[in-house]
Design an enzyme around this catalytic site. Sequence first.
Site, PDB file in Angstrom:
ATOM      1  N   LYS A 264      -0.183  -3.026   4.613  1.00 23.87           N
ATOM      2  CA  LYS A 264      -1.325  -3.754   4.062  1.00 23.87           C
ATOM      3  C   LYS A 264      -0.849  -5.076   3.455  1.00 23.87           C
ATOM      4  CE  LYS A 264      -4.138   0.242   2.691  1.00 23.87           C
ATOM      5  NZ  LYS A 264      -5.337  -0.063   3.466  1.00 23.87           N
ATOM      6  N   ARG A 338      -7.378  10.223   7.896  1.00 29.91           N
ATOM      7  CA  ARG A 338      -7.906  11.191   8.869  1.00 29.91           C
ATOM      8  C   ARG A 338      -6.803  12.109   9.383  1.00 29.91           C
ATOM      9  NH1 ARG A 338     -10.110   6.142  12.176  1.00 29.91           N
ATOM     10  NH2 ARG A 338      -9.997   5.336  10.066  1.00 29.91           N
TER      11      ARG A 338
HETATM   12  N1  BES Z   1      -7.328   4.026   2.073  1.00 34.64           N
HETATM   13  C1  BES Z   1      -7.804   3.145   3.065  1.00 34.64           C
HETATM   14  C2  BES Z   1      -9.286   2.873   2.961  1.00 34.64           C
HETATM   15  C3  BES Z   1      -9.700   2.033   1.789  1.00 34.64           C
HETATM   16  C4  BES Z   1      -9.612   0.659   1.838  1.00 34.64           C
HETATM   17  C5  BES Z   1     -10.229   2.621   0.665  1.00 34.64           C
HETATM   18  C6  BES Z   1     -10.010  -0.106   0.768  1.00 34.64           C
HETATM   19  C7  BES Z   1     -10.626   1.865  -0.415  1.00 34.64           C
HETATM   20  C8  BES Z   1     -10.513   0.495  -0.358  1.00 34.64           C
HETATM   21  C9  BES Z   1      -7.539   3.740   4.450  1.00 34.64           C
HETATM   22  O1  BES Z   1      -6.431   4.550   4.558  1.00 34.64           O
HETATM   23  C10 BES Z   1      -7.347   2.598   5.372  1.00 34.64           C
HETATM   24  O2  BES Z   1      -6.409   1.888   5.211  1.00 34.64           O
HETATM   25  N2  BES Z   1      -8.255   2.451   6.314  1.00 34.64           N
HETATM   26  C11 BES Z   1      -8.207   1.375   7.234  1.00 34.64           C
HETATM   27  C12 BES Z   1      -8.581   1.915   8.595  1.00 34.64           C
HETATM   28  C13 BES Z   1      -8.323   0.966   9.706  1.00 34.64           C
HETATM   29  C14 BES Z   1      -6.839   0.777   9.887  1.00 34.64           C
HETATM   30  C15 BES Z   1      -8.942   1.537  10.949  1.00 34.64           C
HETATM   31  C16 BES Z   1      -9.196   0.319   6.779  1.00 34.64           C
HETATM   32  O3  BES Z   1     -10.254   0.666   6.265  1.00 34.64           O
HETATM   33  O4  BES Z   1      -8.875  -0.856   6.902  1.00 34.64           O
HETATM   34 MN    MN Z   2      -4.666   3.411   4.976  1.00 30.88          MN
END
Ligand code: BES
Ligand code: MN
Length: 487
Positions: A264, A338
């Site tokens: 990230k 997931r």
């Molecule tokens: N934990 C995150 C989702 C999230 C993002 C929760 C911001 C709260 C605030 C999750 O694991 C994630 O990173 N999801 C990705 C999925 C994508 C790679 C398909 C996302 O939402 O960007």
């Molecule tokens: Mn994630």
Amino acid sequence: MQIRFADNRPAGDFALVLPASGQGDDKLETLGSDLDVVKAAMRRQRFEGKKGQVASAWLAADNGRRLLVVGEGKGDGEAAEALGAKISATLLTSGETHGVLDLTGSDFDADEAARIAFGAALRAWRYDRYRTTQKDHQKVTFVTLTIVGAADGAEDAWTGTFEGIAKGVALTKELVTEPANIIYPESFVERVREHAKGTDLVIETLGQEEMEKLGMNALLGVNQGSRREPRLLIMKWKGGDGEKFDTAFVGKGVTFDTGGISIKPAAGMEAMKWDMGGAGAVAGAMVALAARKAKANVIGICGLVENMPDGNAQRPGDVVTSMNGQTIEVINTDAEGRLVLCDALEYVQTEYSPKTVIDLATLTGAMIISLGHEHAGIFSNDDDLVEHLIEAGKDSGDRLWHLPIGPAYDKLIDSPIADMKNVGPRGAGSITAAQFLHRFIHDDVKWAHLDIAGMAWSDKDKTTFGKGATGFGVRVLDRYVADKLEG
Ligand code: BES
Ligand code: MN
Ligand code: ZN
């Protein structure tokens, strides 16, 4: 915060709190010679008796005692909760240590009076453990609320129901607030054990080796880059008839989500300490059920891992085989929630055969794009379950909004090399994530997935919580149990 119920106002120093429906409320007549100045104070503060309103005054005839007049609003449960919360928000660092709320003459019934206490307890929650240089005026002073003149049964409703829920919400907030160097899979379990002390909640765990034997490679793959050991936390509450657990709660517990190799951006990454908000809610709900001795059998499962980049971390493109034999192409290591949930879901279904499974997860950023911070998304294969949960959400304050799933979305996660991939295209990101989970739900199981990504943390003070961890999820789960399993 300590809550007491009493027949009469105690002696000594305290801030007096009176509920009122408006400036001319008869209940204020007891103020005697101070009434006129209090009325002037209410006028100046534009007090109308609405939900969440408060006016302050100082009582000359009573040694300058602080008085709060708080709005009764519609006089329902929600207004009661807001009233209690307002007392705590106003007095928390005011210098007052003790508040006395006199309900004499008000219409709140026993349950509503208990909800005043509940609102006060929820809003008084603070975590000052790491603040070592607080000035005196910044420190919490308000520690006791005495409620006088409540309807018969209010104290029982508090100690029998709401106090336990408040304990559960407090645990969730604590877990979510703690940074990831303090709360990691093992210490998460220990913290839950500490908060479950004195209850009959049964707590078990699976470690790395046990999960390897079970073939939980999707969950384990996420933790592969971490120096911490993963855990599967299993919490059993048996308060109902029989030995079976008909209902299971499952939580995503990524104690820190860097994204892994699909790392990230740096800005804001610290927020990912609360990527265990789903697991936090499940743990909080289980402690709430145990603390209030709910007459139901419920099992709670948390998949606890840390998603780190490392020489041993999982790579984009890796294919993992989940516990139930399905193969997953890991296109993006940041879509890890997931992967954790699918094995936790499979485990609880094969081991305990629940009829209903409800999972909670801070699963997708896309959820925040669609619903902001007002509702969690609910995805399900059963419309009755959706209806029950949405209702429980409205009654408890943890609001849910129904979003669709279906075969057309399901197709979007087919993989050319494996059974599925862990991400779909850009659109409908929350739905394709739900669709992924759906592939792990057994045919006859009623399932709902709550994507709480926008709800676990708040950048603003709200009615029943300050800026920070919200405790979202505990109340809706508790309410669902109360209405559908105990009711
Ligand atoms: N934990 C995150 C989702 C999230 C993002 C929760 C911001 C709260 C605030 C999750 O694991 C994630 O990173 N999801 C990705 C999925 C994508 C790679 C398909 C996302 O939402 O960007
Ligand atoms: Mn994630
Ligand atoms: Zn995540």
